[in-house]
Motif scaffolding. Structure first.
Motif, PDB file in Angstrom:
ATOM      1  N   LEU A  12       0.823  -1.218   0.000  1.00  0.00           N
ATOM      2  CA  LEU A  12       0.000   0.000   0.000  1.00  0.00           C
ATOM      3  C   LEU A  12       0.854   1.265   0.000  1.00  0.00           C
ATOM      4  O   LEU A  12       0.917   1.987  -0.990  1.00  0.00           O
ATOM      5  N   ASP A  13       1.546   1.498   1.119  1.00  0.00           N
ATOM      6  CA  ASP A  13       2.298   2.748   1.282  1.00  0.00           C
ATOM      7  C   ASP A  13       3.422   2.851   0.262  1.00  0.00           C
ATOM      8  O   ASP A  13       4.250   1.954   0.128  1.00  0.00           O
ATOM      9  N   GLY A  14       3.458   3.972  -0.437  1.00  0.00           N
ATOM     10  CA  GLY A  14       4.527   4.202  -1.392  1.00  0.00           C
ATOM     11  C   GLY A  14       4.370   3.445  -2.689  1.00  0.00           C
ATOM     12  O   GLY A  14       5.199   3.583  -3.594  1.00  0.00           O
ATOM     13  N   GLY A  50       8.795   1.036   5.679  1.00  0.00           N
ATOM     14  CA  GLY A  50       8.718  -0.326   5.148  1.00  0.00           C
ATOM     15  C   GLY A  50       8.531  -1.363   6.222  1.00  0.00           C
ATOM     16  O   GLY A  50       7.521  -2.069   6.256  1.00  0.00           O
ATOM     17  N   PRO A  51       9.491  -1.496   7.156  1.00  0.00           N
ATOM     18  CA  PRO A  51       9.329  -2.497   8.221  1.00  0.00           C
ATOM     19  C   PRO A  51       8.168  -2.127   9.146  1.00  0.00           C
ATOM     20  O   PRO A  51       7.781  -0.958   9.233  1.00  0.00           O
ATOM     21  N   ILE A 164       3.700  -6.497  -6.094  1.00  0.00           N
ATOM     22  CA  ILE A 164       4.139  -5.174  -6.514  1.00  0.00           C
ATOM     23  C   ILE A 164       4.395  -4.315  -5.282  1.00  0.00           C
ATOM     24  O   ILE A 164       3.516  -4.187  -4.416  1.00  0.00           O
ATOM     25  N   GLY A 165       5.577  -3.721  -5.171  1.00  0.00           N
ATOM     26  CA  GLY A 165       5.869  -2.912  -3.998  1.00  0.00           C
ATOM     27  C   GLY A 165       6.984  -1.912  -4.207  1.00  0.00           C
ATOM     28  O   GLY A 165       7.682  -1.925  -5.226  1.00  0.00           O
ATOM     29  N   SER A 187       9.320   4.788  -5.877  1.00  0.00           N
ATOM     30  CA  SER A 187       9.684   4.532  -4.483  1.00  0.00           C
ATOM     31  C   SER A 187      10.533   5.671  -3.941  1.00  0.00           C
ATOM     32  O   SER A 187      11.446   6.160  -4.613  1.00  0.00           O
ATOM     33  N   ILE A 188      10.262   6.074  -2.721  1.00  0.00           N
ATOM     34  CA  ILE A 188      11.039   7.150  -2.099  1.00  0.00           C
ATOM     35  C   ILE A 188      12.503   6.752  -1.937  1.00  0.00           C
ATOM     36  O   ILE A 188      13.390   7.601  -1.861  1.00  0.00           O
TER      37      ILE A 188
END
Length: 218
Positions: A12-14, A50-51, A164-165, A187-188
């Motif tokens: 989700l995030d990013g 991420g973690p 997908i990430g 991605s940041i």
């Protein structure tokens, strides 16, 4: 015609939602509250993205980890809607994939309720058949548990799926589960960083995913 890829699993995030500023602001507020004697720059905080936050705070300040998690989640809840942003083209691509009857799921290191809130704010919730949050698994990515759970619940095989990430946890979790993997160049942490983990594909827009899955059709 049988699709080789039938199932698309997303972080989700990013990846689907730009929560970078929300996450950074929340970490800054939490760290200032509990560790005011230390200075954390934006660059210092990037590795925390991420973690699971439980893991991050346990490493930073074990004695206060539970309090920091509670503070973090309260801050996120208060500022969530005002600080999250959409990525160009994501809504349109996810809608198109849904209309083409791909199985769509989220596998996140955020808790379920927060994932659903983000999806609803962006109008994406109606496209996903399944959401798996951090509070629904015993082990977070890069452990494959969440992906394996999604495959089981969606009645999909690993060779029919792609993860997908935006972070290495997503790529490694996909590899550990035996599915294809795709990194997102927005991605940041940067495209070059993700490429070190050798995803099968690199997306420069979410629309690229549509072309990939169509090309994988028999």
């Amino acid at each position: 015609m049988t699709k080789k890829i039938t199932t698309l699993l997303f972080d989700l995030d990013g990846t689907l939602i730009n929560t970078n500023e929300l996450i950074i602001a929340t970490f800054q507020a939490t760290l200032q509250e509990f560790m005011p004697e230390k200075t954390f720059t934006r660059e210092d905080i990037l590795p925390f993205i991420g973690p699971p936050i439980t893991e991050t705070f346990a490493n930073l300040y074990p004695e206060k980890a539970d309090e920091m998690v509670s503070y973090y989640r309260a801050y996120t809840n208060e500022h969530h809607d005002e600080l999250i942003l959409e990525y160009d083209g994501v809504y349109e691509a996810i809608r198109a994939l849904s209309e083409e009857d791909y199985k769509l799921a989220i596998v996140s290191t955020k808790i379920y309720d927060t994932v659903m809130r983000g999806l609803k704010v962006m109008g994406l919730d109606k496209f996903f058949q399944l959401v798996i949050g951090f509070d629904q698994v015993q082990a977070a990515k890069p452990d494959p548990e969440g992906i394996n759970m999604a495959l089981t619940l969606l009645n999909a095989l690993p060779d029919e799926a792609i993860m997908i990430g935006d972070n290495y946890h997503d790529i490694l979790a996909g590899k550990n589960a035996g599915v294809k993997t795709a990194g997102v160049a927005w991605s940041i942490k940067g495209e070059a960083f993700l490429n070190e983990y050798k995803p099968d594909y690199m997306l420069h827009s979410m629309g690229d995913l549509i072309e990939i899955v169509r090309e994988e059709e028999d």
